[in-house]
Design an enzyme around this catalytic site. Structure first.
Site, PDB file in Angstrom:
ATOM      1  N   ARG A  51       9.341 -13.659 -32.824  1.00  0.00           N
ATOM      2  CA  ARG A  51       7.907 -13.588 -32.590  1.00  0.00           C
ATOM      3  C   ARG A  51       7.541 -13.271 -31.143  1.00  0.00           C
ATOM      4  NH1 ARG A  51       4.438 -18.566 -34.721  1.00  0.00           N
ATOM      5  NH2 ARG A  51       5.595 -17.963 -36.575  1.00  0.00           N
ATOM      6  N   HIS A  79       5.765  -7.892 -42.763  1.00  0.00           N
ATOM      7  CA  HIS A  79       5.351  -8.947 -41.834  1.00  0.00           C
ATOM      8  C   HIS A  79       4.458  -9.952 -42.541  1.00  0.00           C
ATOM      9  CE1 HIS A  79       5.294 -10.227 -37.644  1.00  0.00           C
ATOM     10  NE2 HIS A  79       3.987 -10.410 -37.698  1.00  0.00           N
ATOM     11  N   TYR A  95     -13.087   0.207 -40.179  1.00  0.00           N
ATOM     12  CA  TYR A  95     -13.830   1.286 -39.533  1.00  0.00           C
ATOM     13  C   TYR A  95     -12.961   2.193 -38.666  1.00  0.00           C
ATOM     14  CZ  TYR A  95     -17.821  -1.642 -40.798  1.00  0.00           C
ATOM     15  OH  TYR A  95     -18.747  -2.390 -41.480  1.00  0.00           O
TER      16      TYR A  95
END
Length: 745
Positions: free
Chosen positions: A38, A84, A128
């Site tokens: 991580r 993931h 968007y």
């Protein structure tokens, strides 16, 4: 807790264990998972798992630089569903950072839409925005389909993902990294890719190259937001040698001249990872708290280019002093820590120096080159095997056709007749009839020759380590040509400057200064007007009053007043009333009796000396430090019997004293004959039978004695006639000396 092993009906087990041991074991597993999966980047490709999975998923979606854009929501969905198993917000945030030009020195993702800005505003929602890979990301993935790296199963076992990317681009140092794990962290600033490639080439040419040789071509970080790196070369070298340290980065600024001598500061680049809007808010807050007394205003005039305007309170402030106060108090100067804590090739976290990081990247490129070469050799061998089978067909075309037409099992028959392999026989049986034309035979022979030459070249490459490193150097040089200093993207943005010297800021610099003229009238009225007025300026007073003294000063000065009672009073210049009126009586500001009056007025300066002279002809020299008194009652300097005995206090700026009595006798003697005292009556300067002192002056004998008659100034350089010793009587003054017995200056 049971004392021994307990078997459950379902086949499970209950094992007795201490709670501390169980917590320690599980927390250690969590910590290692956080560190390796991580927070810390891999030294080979400089990526964390989430970034690597993003690039791999976009590669699988064929979002190459030449392809069209795809919605970020689609990309995030693929990454989350296949590779993931974390929240979509974390994945999208990581993707946005890879696309921000002010966050990533070399963006790996090209975004379309609102991806945030340097003010700290967030990107638009993923539904968007759209994205695709950049050329640099393409270089990071180059060769991934050629067995260049190992793959592993994804979390659900349904897909495969790369453990590391081939990384033809030095991404770890070029884009930097930051992360916090359990018990350790990493912080690596971005660098210039062209300089990194140059340093790597130095290391290839000389594997034992020292750190100084690398720093000669790669002197320090290169931040995407520019700025000026102010760190000593010794500190930079120590940081890169140990892998721990830090770099101070300052905003880039310039002075912009305005009309009438005014100026303002323009900030065009701010430190890395400093949000512009928060920076301006911080400056405004400090101004409101009056912690930036030199700054009058701050404005943000930025467009797509940073432009922060800083206005000083006074044009007399030095720009460098203003910026120094801002650097000390605000985020216009920031410190970026260096902690090159990364995962090495064995997935072990450790801190590396610059040389070791570059060495690990080069070793990875060597492994990639060997694996790609072996993969290509295997592909060439398979193709050559098939091509050799095709050539046998063309040499024995009729026989091959006969076997295929007549034999029930043509494959083993072909293998037995022409000593073919199973692969060759299968390829022959799968040939199309159109491939049997003579032109095709020529193409096959040409391809066979070309592949044989490539095979020989690859075998020579794998057999020589020197040739392999030469090939790697050529690849790095090509990367440098694509993304290095000669390109717009690769141009260095941060400049390196020497560590700034310690600046001692005078506290007076924090006070606004303004030029004023202090005006004192004969009847003791004092006022100040703006600016330094010329001596010939006419001043208005009450009827019957006139000018006693006009003094040029600044609002930060201290003004000393010497009165006929032998006392010296100190006033702050900004406390003197200003305006067009008559001012204020001095008696309201200091404790003067009705019989006392101010006879001398001057600006206090440190390390000056003054001559104090009474009307009875006595006096002494006093230091300026012994004249100040920040109280209404003043400081008694000259001891007098009555107010009329006090006469003059003048700056002792010269080497000779000229004194004239009411008896019109002039005496000139060296200033060194007058003792220096703190207070008292002093010594005799000139002896009188009748009357007292009329005027006294300190001047330079080299320049000569001057006096004023009307508007004219007269000078006498040959003073032999009037020279004598202190306490002498003196002689008649030169012809033309004023009848008033005053020097007039």
């Amino acid at each position: 807790m049971p004392d021994d092993l307990t078997t459950l009906p379902e086949g499970g087990e209950v094992r007795p264990t201490h709670l501390a041991d169980a917590l320690s074991e599980r927390y250690l597993a969590y910590a290692m998972s956080t560190i390796t999966a991580r927070s810390l980047p891999d030294v080979r490709d400089g990526l964390k798992p989430v970034h690597r999975r993003l690039l791999w998923a976009m590669h699988q979606l064929r979002l190459d630089p030449a392809a069209g854009f795809k919605k970020c929501a689609r990309i995030v969905g693929d990454v989350m569903g296949k590779y993931h198993p974390h929240g979509d917000a974390a994945i999208y945030d990581a993707m946005v950072r890879l696309a921000q030009e002010f966050a990533a020195r070399y963006p790996l993702v090209e975004g379309q839409g609102n991806f945030g800005n340097i003010d700290g505003d967030n990107a638009a929602a993923m539904r968007y925005t759209e994205a695709r890979l950049t050329e640099i990301a393409k270089a990071m993935l180059e060769g991934i389909e050629e067995n260049a790296v190992d793959f592993r199963a994804t979390y659900d076992g349904e897909e495969q993902e790369p453990i590391v990317l081939p990384a033809a681009f030095p991404n770890l140092l070029a884009n930097g990294a930051a992360g916090i794990a359990v018990g350790m962290a990493t912080s690596i600033p971005p660098h210039n890719a062209g300089e990194l490639c140059a340093a790597a080439l130095v290391l290839i040419d000389n594997p034992k190259a020292e750190l100084d040789e690398l720093l000669a071509v790669m002197p320090g970080p290169d931040f995407p937001t520019g700025g000026v790196l102010v760190e000593s070369p010794e500190a930079i070298r120590e940081a890169y040698a140990t892998g721990r340290g830090g770099f101070r980065i300052r905003a880039r600024w310039a002075e912009e001249k305005l009309k009438n001598g005014a100026w303002q500061i323009i900030v065009t680049e701010i430190p890395y990872q400093v949000a512009k809007s928060r920076l301006i808010e911080q400056i405004a807050q400090l101004m409101e708290e009056k912690k930036l007394p030199l700054l009058a205003d701050v404005r943000d005039e930025s467009t797509d280019v940073v432009r922060i305007v800083l206005e000083p309170k006074s044009r007399t402030v030095e720009p460098a002093v203003l910026m120094e106060t801002l650097f000390r108090a605000t985020s216009l100067e920031a410190r970026f820590p260096l902690n090159m804590n990364v995962l090495d090739a064995s997935r072990t976290p450790r801190v590396m120096g610059l040389r070791e990081v570059l060495r690990c990247w080069l070793d990875h490129r060597h492994v990639v080159l060997v694996r790609r070469s072996e993969h290509r050799l295997a592909a060439i061998a398979r193709r050559l095997e098939i091509l050799e089978g095709y050539l046998i067909v063309y040499l024995n075309l009729d026989e091959v056709i006969r076997i295929i037409r007549e034999e029930d099992h043509p494959k083993p028959a072909l293998m037995a007749r022409f000593a073919l392999t199973e692969t060759q026989a299968e390829a022959i049986l799968n040939m199309r009839l159109r491939s049997l034309r003579k032109l095709e035979e020529m193409e096959i022979r040409k391809e066979h020759k070309k592949l044989s030459a490539e095979q020989k070249s690859l075998q020579a490459l794998l057999g020589s380590e020197g040739k392999r490193w030469k090939r790697i150097a050529e690849e790095i040089a090509a990367t440098r040509a694509r993304f290095g200093e000669e390109t717009e993207l690769g141009r260095r943005r941060s400049t390196l400057d020497a560590a700034p010297a310690a600046v001692v800021i005078d506290e007076r610099a924090f006070v606004e200064r303004e030029m004023i003229t202090v005006i004192l009238s004969e009847k003791g009225w004092i006022r100040a007007v703006k600016g330094h007025l010329p001596p010939e300026t006419e001043h208005k007073f009450k009827e019957g009053d006139r000018l006693r003294a006009a003094l040029h000063a600044e609002t930060t000065d201290r003004i000393c007043l010497f009165a006929t009672n032998g006392k010296c009073f100190t006033l702050k210049a900004d406390a003197i009333p200003r305006g067009r009126g008559d001012g204020q009586p001095v008696r309201l500001m200091v404790d003067l009796t009705n019989e006392d009056e101010v006879v001398s007025l001057f600006v206090w300066r440190p390390e000056r000396k003054f001559l104090v002279a009474a009307s009875d002809g006595r006096g002494f020299v006093v230091k300026s430090e012994d004249l100040t008194a920040e109280k209404r009652t003043g400081k008694q300097v000259l001891l007098v019997d009555s107010p009329v005995e006090a006469a003059r206090l003048i700056p002792a700026e010269g080497d000779t004293v000229a004194i004239i009595g009411e008896n019109r006798k002039l005496l000139v003697f060296p200033l060194e004959q007058v003792p220096e005292m703190v207070r008292g009556r002093g010594v005799t300067l000139q002896g009188y039978k009748d009357g007292g002192m009329a005027d006294v002056k300190v001047f330079s004998a080299r320049e000569g004695l001057t006096w004023k008659i009307g508007e004219r100034v007269r000078m006498e350089t040959d003073l032999t006639t009037w020279r004598g010793n202190r306490a002498g009587a003196g002689r008649q003054p030169p012809n033309g000396f004023p009848k008033t017995n005053r020097f007039g200056e």
